[in-house]
Write an enzyme that holds these catalytic residues in place. Sequence first.
Site, short mmCIF file in Angstrom:
data_model
loop_
_atom_site.label_atom_id
_atom_site.label_comp_id
_atom_site.label_asym_id
_atom_site.label_seq_id
_atom_site.Cartn_x
_atom_site.Cartn_y
_atom_site.Cartn_z
N HIS A 136 -17.12 5.30 1.74
CA HIS A 136 -16.23 5.18 0.58
C HIS A 136 -17.03 5.20 -0.73
O HIS A 136 -16.71 5.94 -1.65
CB HIS A 136 -15.39 3.90 0.65
CG HIS A 136 -14.74 3.58 -0.67
ND1 HIS A 136 -13.59 4.21 -1.11
CD2 HIS A 136 -15.12 2.74 -1.67
CE1 HIS A 136 -13.30 3.76 -2.32
NE2 HIS A 136 -14.20 2.88 -2.69
N HIS A 141 -17.18 7.56 -4.82
CA HIS A 141 -17.54 7.21 -6.20
C HIS A 141 -18.70 8.00 -6.81
O HIS A 141 -18.72 8.23 -8.01
CB HIS A 141 -17.93 5.72 -6.28
CG HIS A 141 -16.77 4.78 -6.14
ND1 HIS A 141 -15.88 4.54 -7.16
CD2 HIS A 141 -16.36 4.01 -5.10
CE1 HIS A 141 -14.98 3.65 -6.76
NE2 HIS A 141 -15.24 3.32 -5.51
N GLU A 182 -10.19 3.97 -8.69
CA GLU A 182 -9.90 4.00 -7.25
C GLU A 182 -8.75 4.95 -6.87
O GLU A 182 -8.83 5.65 -5.88
CB GLU A 182 -9.58 2.59 -6.73
CG GLU A 182 -10.76 1.63 -6.76
CD GLU A 182 -11.89 1.98 -5.79
OE1 GLU A 182 -11.74 2.91 -4.97
OE2 GLU A 182 -12.94 1.31 -5.87
N SER A 201 -11.68 9.31 -0.53
CA SER A 201 -12.38 8.95 0.71
C SER A 201 -11.42 8.69 1.86
O SER A 201 -11.84 8.29 2.94
CB SER A 201 -13.27 7.72 0.47
OG SER A 201 -12.50 6.60 0.08
CO CO Z 1 -14.24 1.83 -4.47
#
Ligand code: CO
Length: 276
Positions: A136, A141, A182, A201
Amino acid sequence: MAVEPVVYGASERPPRGDYARADADYTCAQDYAAYTQADHDTYRRLYERQEALLPGRACDAFIAALPSLGVKDRIPRFEEINARLSKATGWEIVGVPGLIPEVPFFTLLANRKFPVTDWIRKPEEFDYIVEPDIFHDMFGHVPLLFNPVFADHMQEYGKGGLKAHGLDACELLSRLYWYTVEFGLIRQEDGLRAYGAGILSSPGELQYAVESPEPQRLPFDIQRVMRTAYKIDSYQQTYFVIDSFRELFEKTAPDFTPVYAQLRDAPVLPAGRVAA
Ligand code: CO
Ligand code: PHE
């Protein structure tokens, strides 16, 4: 110095990471030798599945930056990424054992350091894991940290977080993070795309967020975002849509102090649809 482990909310689950390895700033060296062949295989399979879903769903900036992660057939070394990332935007990734508290988190971001969890999910968690793991954090990110405007926004967020902490407004600010970094959507000329790491993700949510008629998709508005509750264990029922990273940067630039004061006693809106 030993640090306290961190878990989401009032969870009964023990924290996953080994916080005894962490320094006072919660960072730890990536224990590369600790990864097994199964860990590398998990990363490779997650990467392959997710990469195949990106066209038409992930934003152009993300797709353009993804190759900067380098290797896809094994877990990358943080140093390999940092050699490229520091040149591109002056950011650096640092290892952490898992979630870390607000102040150390904001302090890292304010110094252009992004914390990446260094462990990977177990094979039985292939399809879903509540906590962030290295897949993730890295796949979701790190690519956009190669984008100059987004990279600057993340640093501003860190500085803003330290300020919010002093104003007791972290909950309001955390909703902004949730619905942008997010779970943010962006409108491109050729359609709606994802830029949020939680979407990018997740195979299920990537398709759902961009294509499903179910969730509501609202124009990005600071006050509306900060008033909207969120759920951490289901697909989002509300997404906020920006037109560009420049818009995100500019709309988050003003002083939030009066916004926090105004919203402090405002009712929180549910994560889902609100009657007109
Ligand atoms: Co995150
Ligand atoms: N402008 C915000 C403030 O004054 C800080 C901030 C910047 C927060 C960017 C989030 C993202 O508090």
